[in-house]
Design an enzyme around this catalytic site. Structure first.
Site, PDB file in Angstrom:
ATOM      1  N   TYR A  67     -11.606   2.135 -16.467  1.00 33.58           N
ATOM      2  CA  TYR A  67     -10.712   1.029 -16.111  1.00 33.58           C
ATOM      3  C   TYR A  67     -10.121   0.358 -17.350  1.00 33.58           C
ATOM      4  O   TYR A  67      -9.005  -0.165 -17.290  1.00 33.58           O
ATOM      5  CB  TYR A  67     -11.437   0.026 -15.181  1.00 33.58           C
ATOM      6  CG  TYR A  67     -11.659   0.666 -13.827  1.00 33.58           C
ATOM      7  CD1 TYR A  67     -10.598   0.839 -12.954  1.00 33.58           C
ATOM      8  CD2 TYR A  67     -12.904   1.175 -13.470  1.00 33.58           C
ATOM      9  CE1 TYR A  67     -10.766   1.480 -11.748  1.00 33.58           C
ATOM     10  CE2 TYR A  67     -13.090   1.813 -12.251  1.00 33.58           C
ATOM     11  CZ  TYR A  67     -12.014   1.968 -11.393  1.00 33.58           C
ATOM     12  OH  TYR A  67     -12.184   2.613 -10.202  1.00 33.58           O
ATOM     13  N   ARG A  70      -7.064   2.458 -17.971  1.00 34.79           N
ATOM     14  CA  ARG A  70      -6.001   2.176 -16.990  1.00 34.79           C
ATOM     15  C   ARG A  70      -5.392   0.796 -17.243  1.00 34.79           C
ATOM     16  O   ARG A  70      -4.185   0.610 -17.100  1.00 34.79           O
ATOM     17  CB  ARG A  70      -6.555   2.272 -15.560  1.00 34.79           C
ATOM     18  CG  ARG A  70      -6.907   3.703 -15.165  1.00 34.79           C
ATOM     19  CD  ARG A  70      -7.333   3.808 -13.717  1.00 34.79           C
ATOM     20  NE  ARG A  70      -6.280   3.421 -12.792  1.00 34.79           N
ATOM     21  CZ  ARG A  70      -6.495   3.161 -11.498  1.00 34.79           C
ATOM     22  NH1 ARG A  70      -7.709   3.230 -10.997  1.00 34.79           N
ATOM     23  NH2 ARG A  70      -5.502   2.836 -10.707  1.00 34.79           N
ATOM     24  N   ASN A 103      -2.454  -1.089  -4.721  1.00 34.59           N
ATOM     25  CA  ASN A 103      -2.390  -0.797  -6.148  1.00 34.59           C
ATOM     26  C   ASN A 103      -3.130  -1.855  -6.952  1.00 34.59           C
ATOM     27  O   ASN A 103      -3.082  -3.043  -6.629  1.00 34.59           O
ATOM     28  CB  ASN A 103      -0.937  -0.702  -6.607  1.00 34.59           C
ATOM     29  CG  ASN A 103      -0.209   0.428  -5.918  1.00 34.59           C
ATOM     30  OD1 ASN A 103      -0.841   1.310  -5.361  1.00 34.59           O
ATOM     31  ND2 ASN A 103       1.113   0.389  -5.947  1.00 34.59           N
ATOM     32  N   HIS A 120      -7.220  -3.921  -2.946  1.00 26.92           N
ATOM     33  CA  HIS A 120      -8.195  -3.090  -3.670  1.00 26.92           C
ATOM     34  C   HIS A 120      -8.546  -3.651  -5.047  1.00 26.92           C
ATOM     35  O   HIS A 120      -9.102  -2.935  -5.876  1.00 26.92           O
ATOM     36  CB  HIS A 120      -7.668  -1.649  -3.813  1.00 26.92           C
ATOM     37  CG  HIS A 120      -7.705  -0.873  -2.526  1.00 26.92           C
ATOM     38  ND1 HIS A 120      -7.071   0.339  -2.356  1.00 26.92           N
ATOM     39  CD2 HIS A 120      -8.316  -1.143  -1.346  1.00 26.92           C
ATOM     40  CE1 HIS A 120      -7.281   0.779  -1.119  1.00 26.92           C
ATOM     41  NE2 HIS A 120      -8.023  -0.102  -0.493  1.00 26.92           N
ATOM     42  N   CYS A 128     -17.392 -11.204 -11.525  1.00 23.82           N
ATOM     43  CA  CYS A 128     -18.801 -11.389 -11.882  1.00 23.82           C
ATOM     44  C   CYS A 128     -19.656 -10.881 -10.728  1.00 23.82           C
ATOM     45  O   CYS A 128     -19.599 -11.424  -9.621  1.00 23.82           O
ATOM     46  CB  CYS A 128     -19.127 -12.847 -12.177  1.00 23.82           C
ATOM     47  SG  CYS A 128     -20.893 -13.061 -12.502  1.00 23.82           S
ATOM     48  N   CYS A 147     -20.177 -13.791 -17.854  1.00 19.58           N
ATOM     49  CA  CYS A 147     -19.344 -14.591 -16.957  1.00 19.58           C
ATOM     50  C   CYS A 147     -19.173 -15.991 -17.522  1.00 19.58           C
ATOM     51  O   CYS A 147     -20.154 -16.624 -17.941  1.00 19.58           O
ATOM     52  CB  CYS A 147     -20.022 -14.653 -15.579  1.00 19.58           C
ATOM     53  SG  CYS A 147     -19.205 -15.766 -14.425  1.00 19.58           S
ATOM     54  N   ASN A 212       8.275   7.278   2.233  1.00 25.36           N
ATOM     55  CA  ASN A 212       7.347   8.040   1.396  1.00 25.36           C
ATOM     56  C   ASN A 212       8.008   9.320   0.901  1.00 25.36           C
ATOM     57  O   ASN A 212       8.994   9.791   1.473  1.00 25.36           O
ATOM     58  CB  ASN A 212       6.086   8.391   2.205  1.00 25.36           C
ATOM     59  CG  ASN A 212       4.849   8.535   1.329  1.00 25.36           C
ATOM     60  OD1 ASN A 212       4.745   7.887   0.284  1.00 25.36           O
ATOM     61  ND2 ASN A 212       3.910   9.370   1.731  1.00 25.36           N
ATOM     62  N   LEU A 213       7.439   9.873  -0.163  1.00 23.36           N
ATOM     63  CA  LEU A 213       7.977  11.109  -0.711  1.00 23.36           C
ATOM     64  C   LEU A 213       7.765  12.275   0.249  1.00 23.36           C
ATOM     65  O   LEU A 213       8.599  13.167   0.375  1.00 23.36           O
ATOM     66  CB  LEU A 213       7.294  11.406  -2.048  1.00 23.36           C
ATOM     67  CG  LEU A 213       7.933  12.432  -2.954  1.00 23.36           C
ATOM     68  CD1 LEU A 213       9.361  12.036  -3.302  1.00 23.36           C
ATOM     69  CD2 LEU A 213       7.107  12.595  -4.225  1.00 23.36           C
TER      70      LEU A 213
HETATM   71  P1  OAD Z   1      -2.219   8.473  -3.071  1.00 21.42           P
HETATM   72  O1  OAD Z   1      -2.187   9.084  -4.429  1.00 21.42           O
HETATM   73  O2  OAD Z   1      -3.280   8.920  -2.130  1.00 21.42           O
HETATM   74  O3  OAD Z   1      -0.822   8.714  -2.344  1.00 21.42           O
HETATM   75  C1  OAD Z   1       0.391   8.466  -2.998  1.00 21.42           C
HETATM   76  C2  OAD Z   1       1.523   8.733  -2.016  1.00 21.42           C
HETATM   77  O4  OAD Z   1       2.731   8.389  -2.657  1.00 21.42           O
HETATM   78  C3  OAD Z   1       1.640  10.193  -1.543  1.00 21.42           C
HETATM   79  O5  OAD Z   1       1.811  10.232  -0.143  1.00 21.42           O
HETATM   80  C4  OAD Z   1       2.903  10.682  -2.276  1.00 21.42           C
HETATM   81  O6  OAD Z   1       3.653  11.605  -1.484  1.00 21.42           O
HETATM   82  C5  OAD Z   1       3.684   9.404  -2.420  1.00 21.42           C
HETATM   83  N1  OAD Z   1       4.589   9.380  -3.580  1.00 21.42           N
HETATM   84  C6  OAD Z   1       4.455   9.968  -4.790  1.00 21.42           C
HETATM   85  N2  OAD Z   1       5.487   9.685  -5.578  1.00 21.42           N
HETATM   86  C7  OAD Z   1       6.318   8.890  -4.863  1.00 21.42           C
HETATM   87  C8  OAD Z   1       7.563   8.246  -5.124  1.00 21.42           C
HETATM   88  N3  OAD Z   1       8.184   8.355  -6.294  1.00 21.42           N
HETATM   89  N4  OAD Z   1       8.120   7.504  -4.141  1.00 21.42           N
HETATM   90  C9  OAD Z   1       7.516   7.373  -2.939  1.00 21.42           C
HETATM   91  N5  OAD Z   1       6.333   7.945  -2.632  1.00 21.42           N
HETATM   92  C10 OAD Z   1       5.739   8.694  -3.585  1.00 21.42           C
HETATM   93  O7  OAD Z   1      -2.272   6.885  -3.292  1.00 21.42           O
HETATM   94  P2  OAD Z   1      -2.687   5.742  -2.262  1.00 21.42           P
HETATM   95  O8  OAD Z   1      -2.291   6.098  -0.880  1.00 21.42           O
HETATM   96  O9  OAD Z   1      -2.187   4.472  -2.825  1.00 21.42           O
HETATM   97  O10 OAD Z   1      -8.137   2.967  -4.180  1.00 21.42           O
HETATM   98  O11 OAD Z   1      -4.263   5.778  -2.390  1.00 21.42           O
HETATM   99  C11 OAD Z   1      -5.011   4.812  -1.683  1.00 21.42           C
HETATM  100  C12 OAD Z   1      -6.224   4.401  -2.473  1.00 21.42           C
HETATM  101  O12 OAD Z   1      -6.945   5.564  -2.874  1.00 21.42           O
HETATM  102  C13 OAD Z   1      -5.914   3.725  -3.784  1.00 21.42           C
HETATM  103  O13 OAD Z   1      -5.631   2.346  -3.644  1.00 21.42           O
HETATM  104  C14 OAD Z   1      -7.162   3.938  -4.570  1.00 21.42           C
HETATM  105  C15 OAD Z   1      -7.595   5.319  -4.117  1.00 21.42           C
HETATM  106  O14 OAD Z   1      -8.916   5.423  -3.829  1.00 21.42           O
HETATM  107  C16 OAD Z   1      -8.851   2.332  -5.146  1.00 21.42           C
HETATM  108  O15 OAD Z   1      -8.672   2.496  -6.333  1.00 21.42           O
HETATM  109  C17 OAD Z   1      -9.861   1.387  -4.640  1.00 21.42           C
END
Ligand code: OAD
Length: 246
Positions: A67, A70, A103, A120, A128, A147, A212-213
């Site tokens: 982290y 990131r 995000n 998230h 803490c 903390c 979505n993509l």
């Molecule tokens: P994912 O990586 O699972 O999905 C990303 C989505 O964005 C996919 O469906 C892609 O097709 C789409 N995508 C990629 N590029 C794009 C673009 N330029 N425009 C539009 N769409 C695009 O990510 P999340 O669904 O956010 O949790 O994942 C959910 C959670 O999984 C995250 O919050 C994270 C992870 O575990 C934690 O960190 C707690």
């Protein structure tokens, strides 16, 4: 449908992809999470090694390092057209609005969004584990950091790990039950409870739209789906909504 007045927007990693932040999954399956130690050498981490309470207990050094990388990467990226359009909607929309992001980056707020929650957690925040205090944290966070409130050497990344309860669920569910439009942007629909928001919104009568993509896991549950990049789709959709605002 009638013009919406109460909108809930869910965003995922896809909304930040065009800013240069890698998404988590490809082709529907969980992949390794890449973090760049330097520009040319991505290092891959398995989800279960960096995003579970067990991982933190087993190897806090590794989890904190992941982290830290990131968090540091946020300094080199900025909001894209999708973040900016959603911020413009927030500023101009006179009806109710809640932006729920999965995000952990801060690009929505840097773009100017205000009516939002990070379900998230947030990279630029420390939690803490002893007293539950959460506060902004920009720098690296070594294990054992203290903390400021209770003094315990228990600060951890303020990230909701798998198996932990996401933030703001009560407010989110209340907004979903009341909204008349639910829009999901750039999320694969692989992680609950966020993946179930479309069903909840539908249950209470909202219209539902996916941007979505590619089609997400729950794509069939949406009234309509538009496929493309968030940077292209979101400004167009926001323009339509604002043009229809009474
Ligand atoms: P994912 O990586 O699972 O999905 C990303 C989505 O964005 C996919 O469906 C892609 O097709 C789409 N995508 C990629 N590029 C794009 C673009 N330029 N425009 C539009 N769409 C695009 O990510 P999340 O669904 O956010 O949790 O994942 C959910 C959670 O999984 C995250 O919050 C994270 C992870 O575990 C934690 O960190 C707690």
């Amino acid at each position: 449908m009638a013009l919406p007045r109460k909108i809930v927007i869910l965003t995922g990693a896809g909304v930040s992809a065009e800013s240069g932040i890698p998404t988590f999954r490809t082709n529907g399956g969980i992949t390794y999470w890449d973090v760049y130690e330097d520009e040319l050498a991505p290092k891959s981490y398995r989800v279960e090694d960096v995003c579970t309470p067990e991982a933190l207990a087993r190897d806090a050094g590794l989890v904190h390092r992941f982290y830290d990388l990131r968090r540091a990467a946020l300094a080199g990226v900025g909001p894209n057209a999708a973040h900016l359009a959603l911020a413009a909607l927030d500023a101009a929309w006179t009806g109710e609005l809640l932006l729920v992001t999965q995000n952990v980056d801060d690009l929505h707020e840097r773009a100017g969004s205000r009516r939002m929650v990070h379900m998230h957690g947030e990279l630029r925040s420390a939690l803490c584990a002893a007293c539950g205090d959460r506060r902004p944290h920009i720098d690296d966070l070594p294990p054992g950091s203290r903390c400021a409130v209770c003094g315990a050497a228990a600060l951890r990344p303020d990230i909701v790990f798998f198996g932990e309860m996401p933030y703001a669920m009560e407010a989110i569910e209340t907004a979903l039950a009341a909204c008349d439009l639910f829009v999901s942007i750039g999320t694969s629909g692989a992680v609950y409870p966020a993946a179930g928001f479309v069903q909840l919104a539908r249950h209470y009568g909202a219209a539902t739209l996916e941007l979505n993509l590619e089609r997400s896991a729950g794509s069939d549950l949406f009234d309509a789906t538009r496929l493309g990049t968030a940077g292209n789709l979101v400004p167009v959709w926001v323009g339509e909504v604002l043009a229809g605002q009474p």
